[in-house]
Design an enzyme around this catalytic site. Structure first.
Site, PDB file in Angstrom:
ATOM      1  N   SER A 147      20.227 -29.357 -56.297  1.00 60.96           N
ATOM      2  CA  SER A 147      20.670 -29.333 -54.899  1.00 60.96           C
ATOM      3  C   SER A 147      19.987 -28.151 -54.211  1.00 60.96           C
ATOM      4  O   SER A 147      19.592 -27.186 -54.876  1.00 60.96           O
ATOM      5  CB  SER A 147      22.183 -29.129 -54.844  1.00 60.96           C
ATOM      6  OG  SER A 147      22.597 -28.803 -53.541  1.00 60.96           O
ATOM      7  N   TYR A 160      29.860 -24.209 -57.049  1.00 65.22           N
ATOM      8  CA  TYR A 160      28.883 -25.313 -56.995  1.00 65.22           C
ATOM      9  C   TYR A 160      27.453 -24.760 -57.059  1.00 65.22           C
ATOM     10  O   TYR A 160      26.625 -25.220 -57.844  1.00 65.22           O
ATOM     11  CB  TYR A 160      29.090 -26.111 -55.702  1.00 65.22           C
ATOM     12  CG  TYR A 160      28.213 -27.335 -55.572  1.00 65.22           C
ATOM     13  CD1 TYR A 160      28.492 -28.499 -56.279  1.00 65.22           C
ATOM     14  CD2 TYR A 160      27.105 -27.336 -54.718  1.00 65.22           C
ATOM     15  CE1 TYR A 160      27.689 -29.630 -56.141  1.00 65.22           C
ATOM     16  CE2 TYR A 160      26.305 -28.466 -54.573  1.00 65.22           C
ATOM     17  CZ  TYR A 160      26.594 -29.614 -55.284  1.00 65.22           C
ATOM     18  OH  TYR A 160      25.801 -30.724 -55.157  1.00 65.22           O
ATOM     19  N   LYS A 164      24.498 -25.325 -59.935  1.00 65.42           N
ATOM     20  CA  LYS A 164      23.197 -25.953 -59.638  1.00 65.42           C
ATOM     21  C   LYS A 164      22.034 -25.003 -59.937  1.00 65.42           C
ATOM     22  O   LYS A 164      20.960 -25.435 -60.364  1.00 65.42           O
ATOM     23  CB  LYS A 164      23.163 -26.435 -58.192  1.00 65.42           C
ATOM     24  CG  LYS A 164      24.104 -27.610 -57.918  1.00 65.42           C
ATOM     25  CD  LYS A 164      23.709 -28.845 -58.729  1.00 65.42           C
ATOM     26  CE  LYS A 164      24.553 -30.048 -58.380  1.00 65.42           C
ATOM     27  NZ  LYS A 164      24.164 -31.252 -59.133  1.00 65.42           N
ATOM     28  N   TYR A 205      28.005 -31.617 -40.782  1.00 67.34           N
ATOM     29  CA  TYR A 205      26.567 -31.824 -40.975  1.00 67.34           C
ATOM     30  C   TYR A 205      25.935 -32.628 -39.843  1.00 67.34           C
ATOM     31  O   TYR A 205      24.765 -32.421 -39.528  1.00 67.34           O
ATOM     32  CB  TYR A 205      26.286 -32.431 -42.357  1.00 67.34           C
ATOM     33  CG  TYR A 205      26.372 -31.361 -43.425  1.00 67.34           C
ATOM     34  CD1 TYR A 205      25.426 -30.345 -43.480  1.00 67.34           C
ATOM     35  CD2 TYR A 205      27.420 -31.322 -44.328  1.00 67.34           C
ATOM     36  CE1 TYR A 205      25.519 -29.326 -44.407  1.00 67.34           C
ATOM     37  CE2 TYR A 205      27.526 -30.307 -45.275  1.00 67.34           C
ATOM     38  CZ  TYR A 205      26.565 -29.310 -45.302  1.00 67.34           C
ATOM     39  OH  TYR A 205      26.659 -28.296 -46.214  1.00 67.34           O
TER      40      TYR A 205
HETATM   41  P1  NAP Z   1      29.138 -39.001 -55.447  1.00 66.02           P
HETATM   42  O1  NAP Z   1      28.856 -40.033 -54.426  1.00 66.02           O
HETATM   43  O2  NAP Z   1      30.418 -38.247 -55.402  1.00 66.02           O
HETATM   44  O3  NAP Z   1      28.951 -39.670 -56.899  1.00 66.02           O
HETATM   45  C1  NAP Z   1      29.130 -38.883 -58.039  1.00 66.02           C
HETATM   46  C2  NAP Z   1      28.815 -39.685 -59.273  1.00 66.02           C
HETATM   47  O4  NAP Z   1      28.985 -38.827 -60.426  1.00 66.02           O
HETATM   48  C3  NAP Z   1      29.748 -40.868 -59.475  1.00 66.02           C
HETATM   49  O5  NAP Z   1      29.021 -41.937 -60.021  1.00 66.02           O
HETATM   50  C4  NAP Z   1      30.775 -40.321 -60.457  1.00 66.02           C
HETATM   51  O6  NAP Z   1      31.374 -41.304 -61.267  1.00 66.02           O
HETATM   52  C5  NAP Z   1      29.900 -39.439 -61.322  1.00 66.02           C
HETATM   53  N1  NAP Z   1      30.679 -38.429 -62.042  1.00 66.02           N
HETATM   54  C6  NAP Z   1      31.472 -37.465 -61.529  1.00 66.02           C
HETATM   55  N2  NAP Z   1      32.021 -36.729 -62.515  1.00 66.02           N
HETATM   56  C7  NAP Z   1      31.567 -37.263 -63.683  1.00 66.02           C
HETATM   57  C8  NAP Z   1      31.759 -36.961 -65.042  1.00 66.02           C
HETATM   58  N3  NAP Z   1      32.556 -35.953 -65.421  1.00 66.02           N
HETATM   59  N4  NAP Z   1      31.136 -37.716 -65.970  1.00 66.02           N
HETATM   60  C9  NAP Z   1      30.334 -38.742 -65.607  1.00 66.02           C
HETATM   61  N5  NAP Z   1      30.104 -39.076 -64.332  1.00 66.02           N
HETATM   62  C10 NAP Z   1      30.708 -38.346 -63.380  1.00 66.02           C
HETATM   63  O7  NAP Z   1      28.010 -37.872 -55.428  1.00 66.02           O
HETATM   64  P2  NAP Z   1      26.479 -37.931 -54.947  1.00 66.02           P
HETATM   65  O8  NAP Z   1      26.435 -37.368 -53.597  1.00 66.02           O
HETATM   66  O9  NAP Z   1      25.886 -39.245 -55.247  1.00 66.02           O
HETATM   67  O10 NAP Z   1      25.871 -36.816 -55.911  1.00 66.02           O
HETATM   68  C11 NAP Z   1      25.103 -37.132 -57.063  1.00 66.02           C
HETATM   69  C12 NAP Z   1      24.434 -35.848 -57.551  1.00 66.02           C
HETATM   70  O11 NAP Z   1      23.597 -35.330 -56.508  1.00 66.02           O
HETATM   71  C13 NAP Z   1      25.420 -34.730 -57.884  1.00 66.02           C
HETATM   72  O12 NAP Z   1      24.949 -34.016 -58.996  1.00 66.02           O
HETATM   73  C14 NAP Z   1      25.391 -33.874 -56.636  1.00 66.02           C
HETATM   74  O13 NAP Z   1      25.754 -32.536 -56.928  1.00 66.02           O
HETATM   75  C15 NAP Z   1      23.951 -33.993 -56.235  1.00 66.02           C
HETATM   76  N6  NAP Z   1      23.667 -33.703 -54.837  1.00 66.02           N
HETATM   77  C16 NAP Z   1      24.298 -34.377 -53.833  1.00 66.02           C
HETATM   78  C17 NAP Z   1      23.998 -34.058 -52.508  1.00 66.02           C
HETATM   79  C18 NAP Z   1      24.631 -34.757 -51.341  1.00 66.02           C
HETATM   80  O14 NAP Z   1      24.441 -34.266 -50.209  1.00 66.02           O
HETATM   81  N7  NAP Z   1      25.346 -35.830 -51.515  1.00 66.02           N
HETATM   82  C19 NAP Z   1      23.066 -33.073 -52.235  1.00 66.02           C
HETATM   83  C20 NAP Z   1      22.455 -32.393 -53.283  1.00 66.02           C
HETATM   84  C21 NAP Z   1      22.749 -32.739 -54.583  1.00 66.02           C
HETATM   85  P3  NAP Z   1      32.710 -42.080 -60.788  1.00 66.02           P
HETATM   86  O15 NAP Z   1      32.218 -43.054 -59.743  1.00 66.02           O
HETATM   87  O16 NAP Z   1      33.222 -42.744 -61.984  1.00 66.02           O
HETATM   88  O17 NAP Z   1      33.610 -41.050 -60.208  1.00 66.02           O
END
Ligand code: NAP
Length: 257
Positions: A147, A160, A164, A205
């Protein structure tokens, strides 16, 4: 001459049920990868992702596993190898934000432990396990989804950011260790991406992107923006790179005057 048939490749996408992981899993399926879709709680969403991958002609297998739990990680790896025979690509995508965006002077140890366990310790030891398998096969790729928080201080999400930043260093450590086996390790650093994770802070945002010049590219990032970066790596367009950081952030990382 017949063109040599390219062998099927197998990918694990952690957190493949929703958001960025879902887009990555579906995109890999479309590119011909067999995909293991990991999730923690959203069984129904994981089923939808599986169906979408299968529609594109690839195989998909769902493994429920909490990546912060060692037995679950072992089961994820064992089941993948049992089902598809090998692992060519690991995408460490699963991650969580803190439940409460608390000031670093107030934030709890429980929140810190949760974030470190899911966002850093889980991927670290999952990678160790998969890296041994890849070392034996002398091939493979590992992609860590970090991130902009890996290097951007946010006083209400210290845990967080620390998780990261750790994942960013983890990329370098494994990249340095695994190169001799022909295994390359990459970091993709998304900016603000429209998913469930950013749902609760949408207004904040919207204002930053559209009114406050947060990024030169004035739009929300989409899960597919990250999936495309994963595909470029997965398809071997960076054979002479490892430990590399790919910013997928609308230009956020640039210093500007
Ligand atoms: P999201 O929509 O909240 O989805 C999170 C995913 O991670 C879901 O599939 C969830 O599974 C899974 N998960 C959560 N805890 C878990 C665990 N303990 N074991 C296995 N799976 C788990 O988040 P996202 O925005 O797609 O984020 C995905 C990644 O990108 C994360 O690492 C996040 O930090 C990173 N990221 C996101 C952003 C952003 O702006 N969205 C920016 C930078 C980085 P369930 O569906 O079963 O809960």
């Amino acid at each position: 001459m017949f063109e040599q048939m390219k062998a099927k490749q197998v990918a694990i996408v952690t957190g493949g049920s929703r958001g960025i992981g879902r887009a990555i899993a579906v995109a890999l399926g479309r590119e011909g990868f067999d995909v293991v879709v990991n999730y923690a709680r959203s069984a129904q969403s994981a089923e939808e992702v599986k169906a979408e991958i299968e529609k594109s002609g690839s195989r998909a297998h769902i493994v429920q596993a909490d990546i912060s739990v060692r037995q679950d990680r072992d089961r994820l790896v064992d089941e993948t190898i049992k089902t598809f025979g090998q692992i060519d690509l690991l995408v460490n995508n699963a991650g969580v934000a803190p439940d409460v965006r608390a000031d670093v002077l107030e934030a709890t140890e429980e929140s810190f432990d949760r974030l470190i366990n899911i966002n850093l310790k889980g991927p670290y030891f999952l990678t160790q396990r998969v890296a041994r398998h890849m070392a034996e096969r002398r091939q493979g790729k590992i992609i860590n989804i970090t991130s902009i928080s890996a290097y951007t201080a946010h006083t209400h999400r210290g845990d967080y950011g620390v998780s990261k930043a750790g994942l960013a260093m983890m990329t370098q450590v494994f990249a340095a260790r695994m190169a001799e086996f022909g295994v390359h390790v990459y970091e993709i650093r998304p900016g603000v991406i429209q998913t469930d994770m950013t749902g609760p802070v949408k207004e904040k945002y919207d204002d930053l992107i559209f009114n406050k010049d947060l990024t030169p590219i004035k739009r929300w990032g989409q899960p597919d923006d990250v999936a495309r970066a994963v595909l470029a790596i997965a398809k071997d367009y960076f054979p002479f790179s490892t430990g590399e950081v790919f910013n997928v952030d609308g230009g956020f990382a640039m210093r500007r005057l």
